[in-house]
Design an enzyme around this catalytic site. Sequence first.
Site, PDB file in Angstrom:
ATOM      1  CB  SER A  23       0.798   1.335   0.787  1.00 62.56           C
ATOM      2  OG  SER A  23       0.011   0.544   0.589  1.00 62.56           O
ATOM      3  NE  ARG A  27       2.675   4.334  -3.136  1.00 61.97           N
ATOM      4  CZ  ARG A  27       2.345   2.929  -2.839  1.00 61.97           C
ATOM      5  NH1 ARG A  27       2.323   2.493  -2.026  1.00 61.97           N
ATOM      6  NH2 ARG A  27       1.250   3.158  -3.959  1.00 61.97           N
ATOM      7  NE  ARG A 123      -1.997  -9.994  -7.042  1.00 57.20           N
ATOM      8  CZ  ARG A 123      -1.772  -8.418  -5.870  1.00 57.20           C
ATOM      9  NH1 ARG A 123      -1.132  -8.868  -5.274  1.00 57.20           N
ATOM     10  NH2 ARG A 123      -3.185  -7.681  -5.904  1.00 57.20           N
ATOM     11  CD  GLN A 170      -0.257  -2.977  -6.485  1.00 56.07           C
ATOM     12  OE1 GLN A 170      -0.550  -3.623  -7.128  1.00 56.07           O
ATOM     13  NE2 GLN A 170      -0.490  -3.020  -5.015  1.00 56.07           N
ATOM     14  CG  ASP A 320      -5.948  -4.210  -0.285  1.00 57.27           C
ATOM     15  OD1 ASP A 320      -6.563  -3.963  -0.679  1.00 57.27           O
ATOM     16  OD2 ASP A 320      -4.869  -3.051   0.541  1.00 57.27           O
TER      17      ASP A 320
HETATM   18  C1  S3P Z   1      -1.512  -0.723  -2.812  1.00 55.72           C
HETATM   19  C2  S3P Z   1      -2.526  -0.555  -3.643  1.00 55.72           C
HETATM   20  C3  S3P Z   1      -3.750  -1.237  -3.681  1.00 55.72           C
HETATM   21  C4  S3P Z   1      -4.100  -2.363  -2.433  1.00 55.72           C
HETATM   22  C5  S3P Z   1      -2.588  -3.282  -2.268  1.00 55.72           C
HETATM   23  C6  S3P Z   1      -1.625  -1.778  -1.750  1.00 55.72           C
HETATM   24  C7  S3P Z   1      -0.566   0.390  -2.757  1.00 55.72           C
HETATM   25  O1  S3P Z   1      -3.442  -1.785  -5.219  1.00 55.72           O
HETATM   26  O2  S3P Z   1      -4.895  -2.879  -2.782  1.00 55.72           O
HETATM   27  O3  S3P Z   1      -2.580  -3.448  -1.856  1.00 55.72           O
HETATM   28  O4  S3P Z   1       0.422  -0.118  -2.210  1.00 55.72           O
HETATM   29  O5  S3P Z   1       0.213   1.262  -4.407  1.00 55.72           O
HETATM   30  P1  S3P Z   1      -4.502  -1.111  -6.069  1.00 55.72           P
HETATM   31  O6  S3P Z   1      -4.769   0.674  -5.899  1.00 55.72           O
HETATM   32  O7  S3P Z   1      -3.597  -1.113  -7.253  1.00 55.72           O
HETATM   33  O8  S3P Z   1      -5.663  -1.425  -6.571  1.00 55.72           O
END
Ligand code: S3P
Length: 436
Positions: A23, A27, A123, A170, A320
């Site tokens: 993540s 970013r 998705r 996200q 996750d």
């Molecule tokens: C992520 C947020 C999560 C997670 C994904 C990575 C991110 O999804 O499941 O693997 O990097 O913001 P959501 O919080 O959108 O469900």
Amino acid sequence: MATLRSDPAARLAGTLRVPSDKSITHRALMLGAISDRDVTITTPLDSADTAATAHVVAACGADVDGLLSGAVTVSGRGLRGLRPHPALDCVNAGTLMRLFSGILVGQEGPQVILDGDASLRQRPMARIARPLREMGAQIFTAPGGTPPLVIMGGARLTGMHHELTVASAQVKSAILLAGLYAEGETWVTEPTPSRDHTERMLEAAGVPLLRDPGTGAVGVRGPVEGLSLPDVVVPADFSSAAFHLVAGALRADPEVVLAGVNLNPARIGLVDVMRRMGADVSVDEALPVAGEPCGDLVVRRVEALRATDVAPEEVPGMIDELPLVGLLAAFASGVTTVRGAAELRVKESDRITTVVAALRGMGVDAEELDDGFSVRGTGRLPGGAMAAAGDHRLAMLGAVAGLVSEDGVVVEGFEACEVSYPRFARDLATLGGGRA
Ligand code: S3P
């Protein structure tokens, strides 16, 4: 397709620094590209997902020099300085497609199409397209709300308040990023807090965030002039460490240490659930890295685990890691349930169906629920075969399950682990489990 046979391991021990946070790497690459300065990212995650992000930002005019296996420097093009290639391939990366859309709607210029692989094409993207359109963005999905996405730059955006019905980092991030370009205040409220890496990185880049302590809402006041992201050092990924943490709870002797892991409070819900089940996990917090709490995790084997119920409000903090709860539950006495986790159905696979099928394939008594699953623990896992279903977390679940099984586990489609943890089998072998 690669098949992995994971054999039972008598004991696991040692210290591991798992790959860097996915993540945060996504970013850093994206915010680096719109920063006013060139940004060096040290120890980024080197994986298929983050390589997709590096390619996409490069295809928008931000050079990415160096190697993801060491350090990269992203040439910051400024908030409005991207010149996107008309067709961008997000491959398997939902985080890339969703967050980058929030940036693309703020760019000038002609039409961009964002597409991905067969899994990403299933998705849901309406969850970002709808709120961004409400702000004035020109962003469209295929019928059914899935990719490809079509984005027309140059739209005038207006800030507004978005109430998410499901917590999603996200979606929240896509909205906040679009808010950088919008006139006025853009706010997001979530039912339960999701990971806040975007907020932390925006603040580090000099963007003041608006917060409502009463509702937990977070916002930005736009349009911002620019952002200046300092260099980023990426810590290890808790979601990758989690596989070894669970393996260690069942086999570590004397202990397994996972070093330098990101301990963002909105990410480590699994630790609470493991402790509730009777696991011996300790957290040794060190100095923050990249504005994020970090430290070592130490796990020792315990003889007996107890079943637990994972409540809906716990789900965002361990979204996750829920497949791993299914594995632990096989070893716990009693029935473990996970509820309020319907989001699992729209991850890299339908993780309710695929996790339950995988557990059953390995001899575990597991049941699908609409919004989660339940597992009747027997204190053992016979072993068998399971399919990764193109999902990296399933592939790694199967490999860990083999180590703690009686007869081993065959994982079909093990190559899926490339998405977040290409050297997973080697790292498991370092701790004493399986072949490298
Ligand atoms: C992520 C947020 C999560 C997670 C994904 C990575 C991110 O999804 O499941 O693997 O990097 O913001 P959501 O919080 O959108 O469900």
